[in-house]
Design a protein around this motif. Structure first.
Motif, PDB file in Angstrom:
ATOM      1  N   GLU A 104      34.558  31.448  40.744  1.00 33.60           N
ATOM      2  CA  GLU A 104      35.916  32.619  40.024  1.00 33.60           C
ATOM      3  C   GLU A 104      37.312  33.218  40.484  1.00 33.60           C
ATOM      4  O   GLU A 104      38.688  32.995  39.615  1.00 33.60           O
ATOM      5  N   ILE A 105      36.999  33.112  41.819  1.00 34.75           N
ATOM      6  CA  ILE A 105      38.473  33.224  42.619  1.00 34.75           C
ATOM      7  C   ILE A 105      39.480  31.793  43.196  1.00 34.75           C
ATOM      8  O   ILE A 105      40.324  32.146  42.765  1.00 34.75           O
ATOM      9  N   VAL A 106      38.731  30.966  42.692  1.00 34.56           N
ATOM     10  CA  VAL A 106      39.602  29.949  42.775  1.00 34.56           C
ATOM     11  C   VAL A 106      40.453  29.988  41.678  1.00 34.56           C
ATOM     12  O   VAL A 106      41.429  29.185  40.864  1.00 34.56           O
ATOM     13  N   HIS A 107      39.601  29.904  39.702  1.00 38.91           N
ATOM     14  CA  HIS A 107      40.109  29.500  38.892  1.00 38.91           C
ATOM     15  C   HIS A 107      41.385  31.014  38.606  1.00 38.91           C
ATOM     16  O   HIS A 107      42.411  30.654  38.243  1.00 38.91           O
ATOM     17  N   ALA A 108      41.053  31.834  39.291  1.00 35.76           N
ATOM     18  CA  ALA A 108      41.611  33.159  38.947  1.00 35.76           C
ATOM     19  C   ALA A 108      43.031  33.023  39.788  1.00 35.76           C
ATOM     20  O   ALA A 108      44.820  33.372  38.703  1.00 35.76           O
ATOM     21  N   ALA A 109      43.177  32.355  40.989  1.00 35.64           N
ATOM     22  CA  ALA A 109      44.452  31.838  41.793  1.00 35.64           C
ATOM     23  C   ALA A 109      44.463  30.783  40.731  1.00 35.64           C
ATOM     24  O   ALA A 109      46.037  30.357  40.879  1.00 35.64           O
ATOM     25  N   HIS A 110      44.145  30.136  40.495  1.00 36.52           N
ATOM     26  CA  HIS A 110      45.108  28.778  39.749  1.00 36.52           C
ATOM     27  C   HIS A 110      45.294  29.064  37.875  1.00 36.52           C
ATOM     28  O   HIS A 110      46.725  28.622  38.617  1.00 36.52           O
ATOM     29  N   ARG A 111      44.979  30.345  37.855  1.00 39.98           N
ATOM     30  CA  ARG A 111      45.830  30.277  36.584  1.00 39.98           C
ATOM     31  C   ARG A 111      46.866  31.536  37.337  1.00 39.98           C
ATOM     32  O   ARG A 111      47.721  31.442  35.884  1.00 39.98           O
ATOM     33  N   GLY A 112      47.086  31.363  37.897  1.00 37.96           N
ATOM     34  CA  GLY A 112      47.946  32.500  38.601  1.00 37.96           C
ATOM     35  C   GLY A 112      48.087  34.354  37.931  1.00 37.96           C
ATOM     36  O   GLY A 112      49.060  34.751  37.198  1.00 37.96           O
ATOM     37  N   GLU A 113      46.916  34.172  37.979  1.00 30.84           N
ATOM     38  CA  GLU A 113      46.592  35.895  37.307  1.00 30.84           C
ATOM     39  C   GLU A 113      47.182  36.489  38.009  1.00 30.84           C
ATOM     40  O   GLU A 113      46.594  36.595  38.852  1.00 30.84           O
ATOM     41  N   LYS A 114      48.342  37.550  37.219  1.00 28.47           N
ATOM     42  CA  LYS A 114      48.540  38.841  37.839  1.00 28.47           C
ATOM     43  C   LYS A 114      47.730  39.989  37.936  1.00 28.47           C
ATOM     44  O   LYS A 114      48.014  41.108  38.002  1.00 28.47           O
ATOM     45  N   ILE A 115      46.734  39.645  39.251  1.00 29.92           N
ATOM     46  CA  ILE A 115      45.673  40.669  39.618  1.00 29.92           C
ATOM     47  C   ILE A 115      45.941  40.758  41.482  1.00 29.92           C
ATOM     48  O   ILE A 115      46.780  39.366  42.430  1.00 29.92           O
TER      49      ILE A 115
END
Lengths: 248, 77
Positions: A104-115
């Motif tokens: 989850e964290i890798v893909h949230a970072a990968h998608r550049g989520e603004k969180i």
């Protein structure tokens, strides 16, 4: 007479359930202070993890959401996409983020989520009773590694900050600790910068905070700070790994 | 002769019943005036932190920065 320090509005009056000397409390306070100082406390939505900080939703004085184990970045992604005008952060431990929630964290970072993510690394599973975590140091004893972590069997501990810094979508990555007043001030500065990255719409930010677990390490709170400085900092170097380039 | 700098004085107050007696403030105090009061037991069952010599406090807020339970308020006189 001037008040130099008082409790932030970013925290509720509920007493925390953390063990004496647990540095979770310090990081909670820093997050609360930064939310208040940046003026986003009223529009902030936090996502609590599973682990020692599972009750964090009772402590932060903003809207909070509980996530399944490791899934805080996924929940935060949903909240941020539906409410882009709100400030969304996750608060996760190493058993949550570095183990079951790595995808989850890798893909949230990968998608550049603004969180924004606050990652507490105390090199052990705290809530469940001191089992070995992916971040447990080689030779460090845990209930599931009574002779210490064996590198041949379990490999070396994972360095999350360095790993996420290689991902393009992650715009702010820094590792800090809270073992002394000076380090606490630096940690607050890093959290503030990380949160600003989201407010300015630049992308994903994470601050890894090296923390103590006096209870499961079997040390007093003061000895635990010393142990962290002597053993964890050499393996998990402090510092900034990535920040957004200044716009000319 | 240069004038001596005015001495900064501070006052810290502990919300004693919330203190868990971890001792991180004791460790952080640069003038060593905080100790755990072994003669007192608070509502949680811990020996709370207390200041032994308030006149020496320099209002640096180091104790408050390290307190995990945010029980300390610091004032500068």
């Amino acid at each position: 007479m001037a008040i130099v320090f008082q409790k932030t509005r970013g925290l509720t009056d509920v007493e925390t359930h953390y063990c004496p000397g647990c540095t979770h409390g310090i990081v909670h306070r820093l997050v609360g202070e930064v939310l208040e100082e940046l003026g986003v406390l009223d529009i902030a939505i936090g996502v609590a993890p599973v682990g020692c900080a599972v009750l964090a939703y009772k402590y932060f004085n903003c809207d909070m959401h509980e996530a399944a184990h490791g899934r805080a970045p996924a929940v935060a992604t949903g909240i941020k996409r539906v409410h882009p005008e709100n400030f969304v952060f996750t608060y996760q431990g190493d058993g949550d983020l570095a183990s079951i929630g790595t995808a989850e964290i890798v893909h949230a970072a990968h998608r550049g989520e603004k969180i924004s993510t606050i990652f507490i690394n105390n090199a052990i599973y705290g809530m469940t009773g001191g089992q070995m975590a992916p971040t447990t140091l080689v030779g460090q004893k845990a209930t599931t590694a009574p002779y210490g972590r064996d590198e041949a069997h379990c490999g070396k501990p994972i360095r999350i900050a360095e790993m996420l810094a290689t991902i393009d979508g992650a715009k702010f990555v820094e590792r800090v600790t809270v073992t002394s007043p000076a380090h606490v001030r630096k940690a607050k500065k890093a959290i503030k910068e990380c949160f600003k990255v989201q407010i300015e719409g630049k992308g994903f930010g994470i601050v890894e905070v090296l923390s103590t677990c006096p209870t499961n390490w079997g040390l007093t709170p003061t000895e635990a700070l010393k142990w962290l400085e002597d053993n964890m900092i050499p393996y998990y170097p402090l510092g900034n790994f990535k920040r957004p380039e200044e716009v000319e | 002769m240069a004038k001596a700098k005015p001495k900064i004085q501070g006052r810290v107050t502990f919300e004693e019943d919330r203190c868990k007696g971890c001792g991180l403030c004791v460790n952080a105090c640069p003038v060593n005036i905080i100790s755990l009061d072994n003669n007192k037991i608070n509502a949680k069952g811990y020996h709370p932190a207390t200041v032994t010599d308030m006149d020496k406090c320099i209002a640096c807020a180091s104790c408050a920065l390290m307190c995990p339970d945010v029980v300390i308020t610091v004032e500068r006189l």
